[in-house]
Enzyme design. Structure first.
Site, PDB file in Angstrom:
ATOM      1  N   LYS A   1      21.266 -36.393  59.626  1.00  0.00           N
ATOM      2  CA  LYS A   1      21.002 -35.908  60.991  1.00  0.00           C
ATOM      3  C   LYS A   1      19.981 -36.755  61.746  1.00  0.00           C
ATOM      4  O   LYS A   1      20.008 -36.818  62.957  1.00  0.00           O
ATOM      5  CB  LYS A   1      20.527 -34.451  60.951  1.00  0.00           C
ATOM      6  CG  LYS A   1      21.638 -33.466  60.647  1.00  0.00           C
ATOM      7  CD  LYS A   1      21.119 -32.039  60.762  1.00  0.00           C
ATOM      8  CE  LYS A   1      22.249 -31.041  60.622  1.00  0.00           C
ATOM      9  NZ  LYS A   1      21.822 -29.671  60.921  1.00  0.00           N
TER      10      LYS A   1
ATOM     11  N   ASP B   1      23.017 -27.097  67.074  1.00  0.00           N
ATOM     12  CA  ASP B   1      22.378 -25.982  66.350  1.00  0.00           C
ATOM     13  C   ASP B   1      21.553 -25.151  67.326  1.00  0.00           C
ATOM     14  O   ASP B   1      21.528 -23.914  67.254  1.00  0.00           O
ATOM     15  CB  ASP B   1      21.436 -26.508  65.256  1.00  0.00           C
ATOM     16  CG  ASP B   1      22.202 -27.000  64.034  1.00  0.00           C
ATOM     17  OD1 ASP B   1      23.312 -26.497  63.788  1.00  0.00           O
ATOM     18  OD2 ASP B   1      21.676 -27.889  63.335  1.00  0.00           O
TER      19      ASP B   1
HETATM   20  P1  NAP Z   1      14.400 -26.909  55.507  1.00  0.00           P
HETATM   21  O1  NAP Z   1      14.429 -28.096  56.409  1.00  0.00           O
HETATM   22  O2  NAP Z   1      14.205 -27.091  54.048  1.00  0.00           O
HETATM   23  O3  NAP Z   1      13.235 -25.940  56.077  1.00  0.00           O
HETATM   24  C1  NAP Z   1      12.856 -24.746  55.467  1.00  0.00           C
HETATM   25  C2  NAP Z   1      11.350 -24.641  55.613  1.00  0.00           C
HETATM   26  O4  NAP Z   1      10.914 -23.376  55.118  1.00  0.00           O
HETATM   27  C3  NAP Z   1      10.632 -25.710  54.800  1.00  0.00           C
HETATM   28  O5  NAP Z   1       9.556 -26.222  55.541  1.00  0.00           O
HETATM   29  C4  NAP Z   1      10.169 -24.920  53.584  1.00  0.00           C
HETATM   30  O6  NAP Z   1       9.064 -25.496  52.938  1.00  0.00           O
HETATM   31  C5  NAP Z   1       9.819 -23.603  54.231  1.00  0.00           C
HETATM   32  N1  NAP Z   1       9.702 -22.499  53.306  1.00  0.00           N
HETATM   33  C6  NAP Z   1      10.335 -22.314  52.121  1.00  0.00           C
HETATM   34  N2  NAP Z   1       9.936 -21.142  51.565  1.00  0.00           N
HETATM   35  C7  NAP Z   1       9.038 -20.589  52.419  1.00  0.00           C
HETATM   36  C8  NAP Z   1       8.271 -19.387  52.385  1.00  0.00           C
HETATM   37  N3  NAP Z   1       8.342 -18.538  51.378  1.00  0.00           N
HETATM   38  N4  NAP Z   1       7.436 -19.133  53.430  1.00  0.00           N
HETATM   39  C9  NAP Z   1       7.343 -20.004  54.449  1.00  0.00           C
HETATM   40  N5  NAP Z   1       8.029 -21.169  54.535  1.00  0.00           N
HETATM   41  C10 NAP Z   1       8.883 -21.449  53.524  1.00  0.00           C
HETATM   42  O7  NAP Z   1      15.720 -26.045  55.667  1.00  0.00           O
HETATM   43  P2  NAP Z   1      16.544 -25.809  57.025  1.00  0.00           P
HETATM   44  O8  NAP Z   1      17.617 -26.802  57.141  1.00  0.00           O
HETATM   45  O9  NAP Z   1      15.558 -25.670  58.129  1.00  0.00           O
HETATM   46  O10 NAP Z   1      17.252 -24.404  56.694  1.00  0.00           O
HETATM   47  C11 NAP Z   1      16.499 -23.211  56.548  1.00  0.00           C
HETATM   48  C12 NAP Z   1      17.473 -22.037  56.350  1.00  0.00           C
HETATM   49  O11 NAP Z   1      18.273 -21.876  57.522  1.00  0.00           O
HETATM   50  C13 NAP Z   1      18.465 -22.260  55.201  1.00  0.00           C
HETATM   51  O12 NAP Z   1      18.691 -21.039  54.567  1.00  0.00           O
HETATM   52  C14 NAP Z   1      19.733 -22.699  55.880  1.00  0.00           C
HETATM   53  O13 NAP Z   1      20.904 -22.354  55.178  1.00  0.00           O
HETATM   54  C15 NAP Z   1      19.645 -21.901  57.172  1.00  0.00           C
HETATM   55  N6  NAP Z   1      20.364 -22.543  58.280  1.00  0.00           N
HETATM   56  C16 NAP Z   1      21.295 -21.797  58.910  1.00  0.00           C
HETATM   57  C17 NAP Z   1      21.987 -22.339  59.994  1.00  0.00           C
HETATM   58  C18 NAP Z   1      23.010 -21.514  60.691  1.00  0.00           C
HETATM   59  O14 NAP Z   1      23.809 -22.053  61.454  1.00  0.00           O
HETATM   60  N7  NAP Z   1      22.996 -20.221  60.499  1.00  0.00           N
HETATM   61  C19 NAP Z   1      21.708 -23.650  60.413  1.00  0.00           C
HETATM   62  C20 NAP Z   1      20.719 -24.379  59.734  1.00  0.00           C
HETATM   63  C21 NAP Z   1      20.056 -23.816  58.655  1.00  0.00           C
HETATM   64  P3  NAP Z   1       9.336 -26.453  51.657  1.00  0.00           P
HETATM   65  O15 NAP Z   1      10.303 -27.506  52.102  1.00  0.00           O
HETATM   66  O16 NAP Z   1       7.992 -26.973  51.318  1.00  0.00           O
HETATM   67  O17 NAP Z   1       9.944 -25.538  50.613  1.00  0.00           O
END
Ligand code: NAP
Length: 332
Positions: free
Chosen positions: A116, A153
């Site tokens: 991305k 998104d």
């Molecule tokens: P990402 O880039 O890994 O970001 C997630 C963030 O949350 C990271 O900074 C992570 O820290 C942090 N985190 C993890 N556990 C936590 C906790 N207990 N408390 C606070 N922060 C925490 O992932 P992403 O791509 O943003 O995706 C996040 C979620 O959204 C996923 O479940 C994904 O499937 C979902 N999503 C859904 C859509 C949709 O269309 N519905 C689109 C995109 C993403 P660390 O990296 O240090 O663990």
């Protein structure tokens, strides 16, 4: 009857975007559970010809993607001569794959993990949202030559909220997470007139950096980061009108949220980006309290609908794209 006790008329049906074939008992057979019947989706009636426009997905891996199923059904429903193909593009071939888009006559592609950000230097321009977020999930080939990067998104998220009856304007948002999806949520919330955004993440520096960036672009939106401690989180949630989970917390049994779910209050709408499972513990708690809430499936469908509209210039059948995903995930 054969040795499994089925009648001889077993069904061979395509299963999922990967087109595995399942042999199922006939629909009325007691061995065939309802969930199986829901997943036994019929193939989209795609007819390829010399005029078919190709779009697709660049990622690595891509085999798990639901997008081919969702888009090919949508193209068929809209009567458009398009086909959507998943392309596994290893990181060292991103530049070559992007450069090939005009040469091969593709209308555009979606871009997913891990490309991305990596595609950006190979594009001629970015939409404002993609530029703010610093990530591209859709490439548009303009006039067969110019590559423009978009981030759908963000508008997909806003459209999913509107579908739940929520307008971002004036909201006070507590956003859990400061990763890739949270960036899209935070910038879209600020663009759409959110009054306040409070961010937190297990990596506090990540939350602070995102808050500083958003505040730098949108002075009218009060944006700040808070530490992941109850003394900061509880009052922030108490003052919020919108709670959004943009962390993966809730995907796995035993996950622990940074907030206590007993802190939910009656003024909140809860949006969880997680869609697998469809009902996370956060959403179950919101339902128990009678709050408005939504999972991430509509966002997934509506970001796809935004990409569809960019490539085809036609409005996408967003509701049926969502219905395709609901069928895939076995939504009730
Ligand atoms: P990402 O880039 O890994 O970001 C997630 C963030 O949350 C990271 O900074 C992570 O820290 C942090 N985190 C993890 N556990 C936590 C906790 N207990 N408390 C606070 N922060 C925490 O992932 P992403 O791509 O943003 O995706 C996040 C979620 O959204 C996923 O479940 C994904 O499937 C979902 N999503 C859904 C859509 C949709 O269309 N519905 C689109 C995109 C993403 P660390 O990296 O240090 O663990």
């Amino acid at each position: 009857m054969d040795r499994l006790g089925w009648e001889s008329r077993v069904q061979v049906v395509p299963y999922s975007a990967r087109q595995f074939y399942l042999v199922l008992p006939p629909p009325t057979h007691p061995l065939r559970p309802a969930a199986f019947a829901r997943k036994a989706l019929q193939p989209p009636p795609v007819t390829l010809s010399g005029t078919t426009r190709v779009v697709g997905l660049f990622g690595y891996p891509v085999e798990h993607s639901f997008s081919p199923l969702m888009h090919n059904r949508a193209f068929a429903e809209a009567g458009l001569d398009y086909v959507y193909v998943a392309f596994p593009v290893p990181p060292e071939r991103v530049a070559a794959a992007v450069a090939a888009l005009p040469a091969l006559g593709l209308a555009g592609v979606n871009v997913t993990i891990p490309h991305k950000e990596a595609v950006i230097p190979h594009l001629a321009g970015l939409s404002r949202t993609a530029e703010l977020i610093g990530a591209v999930n859709t490439i548009e080939v303009v006039d067969g030559a110019r590559l423009i990067g978009h981030n759908t998104d963000a508008p997909g998220f806003a459209a999913a909220l509107r579908r739940g009856g929520v307008d971002l304007a004036g909201q006070r948002l507590l956003l859990l997470g400061a990763g890739g999806a949270a960036r899209a949520v935070a910038f879209q919330a600020a663009l759409d007139g959110c009054a306040e955004i409070v961010l937190c993440d297990v990596a506090p520096a990540r939350a602070t950096a995102l808050a500083t960036e958003v505040a730098g672009h949108f002075a009218a939106c009060r944006t700040r980061a808070i530490p992941l401690v109850a003394d900061a989180l509880r009052p922030a949630l108490g003052a919020a009108t919108l709670l959004i989970n943009a962390t993966p917390v809730g995907m796995h049994a035993g996950d622990v949220y940074p907030i206590d779910l007993a802190w939910l209050h009656d003024e909140l709408f809860v949006f969880d980006l997680v869609y697998n499972p469809l009902e996370t513990p956060l959403l179950a708690a919101a339902r128990d309290r009678g709050l408005g809430a939504s999972n991430g499936l509509a966002m997934l469908a509506l970001q796809g609908a935004e990409s569809f509209a960019i490539w085809t210039g036609r409005p996408a059948p967003g509701e049926s794209m969502l219905a395709t995903l609901e069928g895939h995930f076995g939504a009730p």
